[in-house]
Design a protein around this motif. Structure first.
Motif, PDB file in Angstrom:
ATOM      1  N   ILE A   4       0.840  -1.091  -0.126  1.00  0.00           N
ATOM      2  CA  ILE A   4      -0.128  -0.116  -0.015  1.00  0.00           C
ATOM      3  C   ILE A   4       0.895   1.244  -0.168  1.00  0.00           C
ATOM      4  CG2 ILE A   4      -1.784   1.425   1.231  1.00  0.00           C
ATOM      5  CD1 ILE A   4      -2.744  -1.413   2.381  1.00  0.00           C
ATOM      6  N   LEU A   5       0.732   2.210  -0.724  1.00  0.00           N
ATOM      7  CA  LEU A   5       1.209   3.354  -1.004  1.00  0.00           C
ATOM      8  C   LEU A   5       0.330   4.389   0.017  1.00  0.00           C
ATOM      9  CD1 LEU A   5       3.151   5.615  -1.957  1.00  0.00           C
ATOM     10  CD2 LEU A   5       1.584   5.823  -3.902  1.00  0.00           C
ATOM     11  N   ALA A   6       0.988   4.891   1.197  1.00  0.00           N
ATOM     12  CA  ALA A   6       0.308   5.710   2.084  1.00  0.00           C
ATOM     13  C   ALA A   6       0.327   7.300   1.386  1.00  0.00           C
ATOM     14  CB  ALA A   6       0.935   5.894   3.237  1.00  0.00           C
ATOM     15  N   SER A   7      -0.414   7.400   0.089  1.00  0.00           N
ATOM     16  CA  SER A   7      -0.321   8.685  -0.424  1.00  0.00           C
ATOM     17  C   SER A   7      -1.419   8.694  -1.650  1.00  0.00           C
ATOM     18  CB  SER A   7       1.046   8.921  -1.221  1.00  0.00           C
ATOM     19  OG  SER A   7       1.067   9.968  -1.931  1.00  0.00           O
ATOM     20  N   THR A   8      -1.977   9.693  -2.083  1.00  0.00           N
ATOM     21  CA  THR A   8      -2.637   9.885  -3.284  1.00  0.00           C
ATOM     22  C   THR A   8      -2.247  10.711  -4.332  1.00  0.00           C
ATOM     23  OG1 THR A   8      -3.891  11.471  -2.087  1.00  0.00           O
ATOM     24  CG2 THR A   8      -4.918   9.538  -1.806  1.00  0.00           C
ATOM     25  N   SER A   9      -0.885  10.964  -3.961  1.00  0.00           N
ATOM     26  CA  SER A   9      -0.117  11.646  -5.023  1.00  0.00           C
ATOM     27  C   SER A   9      -0.037  10.924  -6.512  1.00  0.00           C
ATOM     28  CB  SER A   9       1.487  11.803  -4.373  1.00  0.00           C
ATOM     29  OG  SER A   9       2.058  12.345  -5.634  1.00  0.00           O
ATOM     30  N   PRO A  10      -0.479  11.603  -7.524  1.00  0.00           N
ATOM     31  CA  PRO A  10      -0.255  11.152  -8.588  1.00  0.00           C
ATOM     32  C   PRO A  10       1.178  10.696  -9.109  1.00  0.00           C
ATOM     33  CG  PRO A  10      -0.896  13.431  -8.867  1.00  0.00           C
ATOM     34  CD  PRO A  10      -0.943  13.018  -7.339  1.00  0.00           C
ATOM     35  N   TYR A  11       2.129  11.684  -8.508  1.00  0.00           N
ATOM     36  CA  TYR A  11       3.409  11.542  -8.992  1.00  0.00           C
ATOM     37  C   TYR A  11       3.992  10.242  -8.274  1.00  0.00           C
ATOM     38  CZ  TYR A  11       2.599  16.558  -9.524  1.00  0.00           C
ATOM     39  OH  TYR A  11       1.975  17.882 -10.129  1.00  0.00           O
ATOM     40  N   ARG A  12       3.717  10.133  -7.130  1.00  0.00           N
ATOM     41  CA  ARG A  12       4.351   8.715  -6.379  1.00  0.00           C
ATOM     42  C   ARG A  12       3.606   7.902  -7.015  1.00  0.00           C
ATOM     43  NH1 ARG A  12       4.078  11.924  -1.314  1.00  0.00           N
ATOM     44  NH2 ARG A  12       6.380  12.984  -1.156  1.00  0.00           N
ATOM     45  N   THR A  13       2.344   7.737  -7.355  1.00  0.00           N
ATOM     46  CA  THR A  13       1.867   6.576  -8.196  1.00  0.00           C
ATOM     47  C   THR A  13       2.358   6.412  -9.392  1.00  0.00           C
ATOM     48  OG1 THR A  13      -0.548   7.308  -7.073  1.00  0.00           O
ATOM     49  CG2 THR A  13      -0.582   5.892  -8.830  1.00  0.00           C
ATOM     50  N   GLN A  14       2.573   7.217 -10.254  1.00  0.00           N
ATOM     51  CA  GLN A  14       3.417   7.094 -11.224  1.00  0.00           C
ATOM     52  C   GLN A  14       4.800   6.382 -11.469  1.00  0.00           C
ATOM     53  OE1 GLN A  14       3.517  10.918 -13.200  1.00  0.00           O
ATOM     54  NE2 GLN A  14       1.250  10.703 -13.837  1.00  0.00           N
ATOM     55  N   HIS A 168      18.039  10.341  -8.865  1.00  0.00           N
ATOM     56  CA  HIS A 168      17.404  11.556  -9.536  1.00  0.00           C
ATOM     57  C   HIS A 168      15.744  11.275  -9.236  1.00  0.00           C
ATOM     58  CE1 HIS A 168      20.088  14.367 -11.303  1.00  0.00           C
ATOM     59  NE2 HIS A 168      21.129  13.334 -11.094  1.00  0.00           N
ATOM     60  N   SER A 169      15.447   9.892  -9.230  1.00  0.00           N
ATOM     61  CA  SER A 169      13.905   9.585  -9.099  1.00  0.00           C
ATOM     62  C   SER A 169      13.406  10.134  -7.664  1.00  0.00           C
ATOM     63  CB  SER A 169      13.757   7.887  -9.154  1.00  0.00           C
ATOM     64  OG  SER A 169      14.421   7.572  -8.117  1.00  0.00           O
ATOM     65  N   ALA A 170      14.233  10.684  -6.619  1.00  0.00           N
ATOM     66  CA  ALA A 170      13.857  11.091  -5.613  1.00  0.00           C
ATOM     67  C   ALA A 170      13.218  12.549  -5.742  1.00  0.00           C
ATOM     68  CB  ALA A 170      14.910  11.302  -4.630  1.00  0.00           C
ATOM     69  N   ILE A 171      13.795  13.175  -6.569  1.00  0.00           N
ATOM     70  CA  ILE A 171      12.971  14.427  -6.926  1.00  0.00           C
ATOM     71  C   ILE A 171      11.597  14.613  -7.533  1.00  0.00           C
ATOM     72  CG2 ILE A 171      13.397  16.271  -8.785  1.00  0.00           C
ATOM     73  CD1 ILE A 171      16.190  15.556  -9.017  1.00  0.00           C
ATOM     74  N   THR A 172      11.122  13.345  -8.028  1.00  0.00           N
ATOM     75  CA  THR A 172       9.686  13.171  -8.039  1.00  0.00           C
ATOM     76  C   THR A 172       8.843  12.951  -7.007  1.00  0.00           C
ATOM     77  OG1 THR A 172      10.354  12.832 -10.640  1.00  0.00           O
ATOM     78  CG2 THR A 172       8.080  12.169  -9.828  1.00  0.00           C
ATOM     79  N   GLY A 173       9.528  12.276  -5.914  1.00  0.00           N
ATOM     80  CA  GLY A 173       8.698  11.897  -4.888  1.00  0.00           C
ATOM     81  C   GLY A 173       9.331  10.753  -3.958  1.00  0.00           C
ATOM     82  N   ILE A 174       9.627   9.882  -4.946  1.00  0.00           N
ATOM     83  CA  ILE A 174      10.236   8.467  -4.202  1.00  0.00           C
ATOM     84  C   ILE A 174      11.731   8.404  -4.642  1.00  0.00           C
ATOM     85  CG2 ILE A 174       9.827   6.027  -3.541  1.00  0.00           C
ATOM     86  CD1 ILE A 174       6.823   6.566  -4.070  1.00  0.00           C
ATOM     87  N   PRO A 175      12.515   8.204  -3.936  1.00  0.00           N
ATOM     88  CA  PRO A 175      13.949   7.702  -4.292  1.00  0.00           C
ATOM     89  C   PRO A 175      13.837   6.076  -4.707  1.00  0.00           C
ATOM     90  CG  PRO A 175      13.997   7.790  -1.626  1.00  0.00           C
ATOM     91  CD  PRO A 175      12.672   8.407  -2.330  1.00  0.00           C
TER      92      PRO A 175
END
Length: 191
Positions: A4-14, A168-175
């Motif tokens: 489960i992702l504890a977020s509704t962020s579209p960026y983290r979902t992607q 660099h993936s951390a910049i979007t929201g998740i390393p």
């Protein structure tokens, strides 16, 4: 095991979709302002918020592995979060233009018998920019829900002259490099 992702962020979902994970999303409903008033350092605040988000969702799903995350900007001993309005986005960018700041991204992976956190720091140097250029950027990208008021995955990349990061993936929201390692340790199969 359920992820489960504890977020509704579209960026983290992607990002999670990008690496082929099957997961559910759940809003953590954590009062971030309560923690922001506690006087934590930026790194500690990001880590605490990532962990609190994971814990909030894990209470509802105790047998799942939960990913919590948080991201903020540390600039001149101030913490900058999501601006929320165009005016605040413009002001944040104006204050940082020509300067260096840190983008701090924290994740927490919490499972029935597992808990680890990770903090990624990205150093960014913004170009010298005119107010007109910043206003044009904010109108185009609408970075109102992004820490620091920019979207590097979009036109925001043009605001910077230098970016230093180990992931660099951390910049979007998740390393994603660190997350992959943590999920494997937690027993999640990575495609």
């Amino acid at each position: 095991m359920k992820l489960i992702l504890a977020s509704t962020s579209p960026y983290r979902t992607q990002q999670l979709t990008r690496i082929g994970l099957e997961f559910e999303r759940c809003a953590p409903n954590v009062d971030e302002d309560l923690f922001k008033q506690a006087g934590f350092t930026p790194e500690t605040l990001a880590e605490v918020l990532a962990l609190e988000k994971a814990k909030a969702v894990a209470q509802q799903h105790p047998q799942a592995v939960v990913i919590g995350g948080d991201q903020l900007v540390s600039f001149e001993n101030r913490i900058l979060g999501k601006p929320g309005t165009e005016e605040l986005a413009i002001e944040q960018l104006l204050s940082m233009q020509g300067q260096t700041h840190l983008l701090i991204t924290a994740i927490a992976v919490l499972g029935p018998d597992f808990l680890e956190t990770h903090i990624n720091q990205t150093t960014l140097k913004m170009r010298e920019l005119s107010r007109t250029a910043i206003e044009r950027y904010v109108r185009f990208d609408q970075p109102l829900n992004c820490a620091g008021a920019y979207k590097l995955e979009s036109q925001g990349i043009t605001l910077f002259e230098e970016i230093q990061s180990t992931d660099h993936s951390a910049i979007t929201g998740i390393p994603l490099i660190a997350l992959t390692s943590l999920l494997i340790k937690a027993g999640i199969s990575i495609p």
